[in-house]
Design a protein around this motif. Sequence first.
Motif, mmCIF file in Angstrom:
data_model
loop_
_atom_site.group_PDB
_atom_site.id
_atom_site.type_symbol
_atom_site.label_atom_id
_atom_site.label_comp_id
_atom_site.label_asym_id
_atom_site.label_seq_id
_atom_site.Cartn_x
_atom_site.Cartn_y
_atom_site.Cartn_z
ATOM 1 N N LYS A 34 -10.278 -47.163 -8.269
ATOM 2 C CA LYS A 34 -9.374 -48.318 -8.318
ATOM 3 C C LYS A 34 -8.651 -48.424 -9.666
ATOM 4 O O LYS A 34 -7.844 -49.332 -9.856
ATOM 5 C CB LYS A 34 -10.159 -49.616 -8.094
ATOM 6 N N GLN A 35 -8.929 -47.532 -10.599
ATOM 7 C CA GLN A 35 -8.287 -47.565 -11.907
ATOM 8 C C GLN A 35 -7.822 -46.169 -12.286
ATOM 9 O O GLN A 35 -8.420 -45.175 -11.885
ATOM 10 C CB GLN A 35 -9.247 -48.093 -12.975
ATOM 11 N N GLY A 36 -6.749 -46.120 -13.074
ATOM 12 C CA GLY A 36 -6.248 -44.836 -13.547
ATOM 13 C C GLY A 36 -4.744 -44.750 -13.444
ATOM 14 O O GLY A 36 -4.043 -45.761 -13.396
ATOM 15 N N ASP A 37 -4.241 -43.505 -13.409
ATOM 16 C CA ASP A 37 -2.803 -43.292 -13.331
ATOM 17 C C ASP A 37 -2.439 -42.645 -12.004
ATOM 18 O O ASP A 37 -3.267 -42.573 -11.089
ATOM 19 C CB ASP A 37 -2.321 -42.439 -14.515
ATOM 20 N N THR A 40 -4.809 -39.887 -10.756
ATOM 21 C CA THR A 40 -6.253 -40.143 -10.680
ATOM 22 C C THR A 40 -6.847 -39.727 -9.341
ATOM 23 O O THR A 40 -7.898 -39.077 -9.288
ATOM 24 C CB THR A 40 -6.537 -41.639 -10.930
#
Length: 322
Positions: A34-37, A40
């Motif tokens: 659910k997080q990153g670029d 990801t």
Amino acid sequence: MKYYLAVDLGASKTRIAVCSKDTIVEKTVEITPKQGDEYTIARFIWETVRKRFPTYIENIEAVGVASIGPLDIKKGIAVNPTNLPFKEIKLLEPLTTYFGTRVLVANDAVAAAWGEKNYGLGKPFKNIVYLTLSTGVGAGVIVDNHLLIGKEGNAHEVGHIIIDFNSELECGCGGRGHWEAFAGGINIPRVAKLLASKHKISSELFEFLLKHPEATAKDVFEYCRRGDRLGMLVVDLYVKASRAGIASIINTYDPELLVLGGGVFLNNQDILFEKIVSGLENDVVTSMPVIKPTAFGDDVGLYGALALAANPPRELLEVQGV
């Protein structure tokens, strides 16, 4: 022996499987990051395969990805996916680089329709709709044996059919009165709270929702099974919204077969299937199709991704230039 990699990228979970030409050999189910670029997810897929299936990597003939949408189909990118916090999820380009072989990317429901056509209930039919009632609402459509793609790969976003243009319910896309606003699994607890406030309903479910902001559709259906007034009202609205959406699908695409899948439906088909199908013929201007739940269960997206890889549809090959 040659193998195919099938990836079913969902908002909550990602399923990855090594397959033969017609069945799953090994699979894993992982929590979707659910997080990153924008890279990801592709890195996560590559690293998961390296960790879980290292002995198969050099023998992978092709990769199929059944992805959350909406998509930029030409680039193989998920753009502002409604239920994941990324502006873009790049899939086609990085996965092609990682695996060094052909990669095809399609919307998850579109892939599932192709999977049903190749491996499932759709084999005898030329006109098929696969409908997913899950975190979101989506479909894949085959008309006269042609897989519908659309100018950007989104000729199937039935979750955004407007079923109530006066509705207060806001969809994750920002629109109001969309089918997905009523029936998308991620929205169901919010629908329950809105109904409770609007109609001054006091119930055990409402008290539970106030104390548990992380509550899910599963909780709402559980309270419905217990006879909770609010739970039953939410499920009744879900059924009415889905019946309206399905009638619109039948009237638009005139399928011979409509296959139902998706986690919310499959986990609750004992209380949903008959209620949704009952009375549909009254809102349909063409003849009724055969309507059945998918026989693949939670693996329908994987069989769709396998079908993309092992028997790629001409329409998608032309768009993605493979």
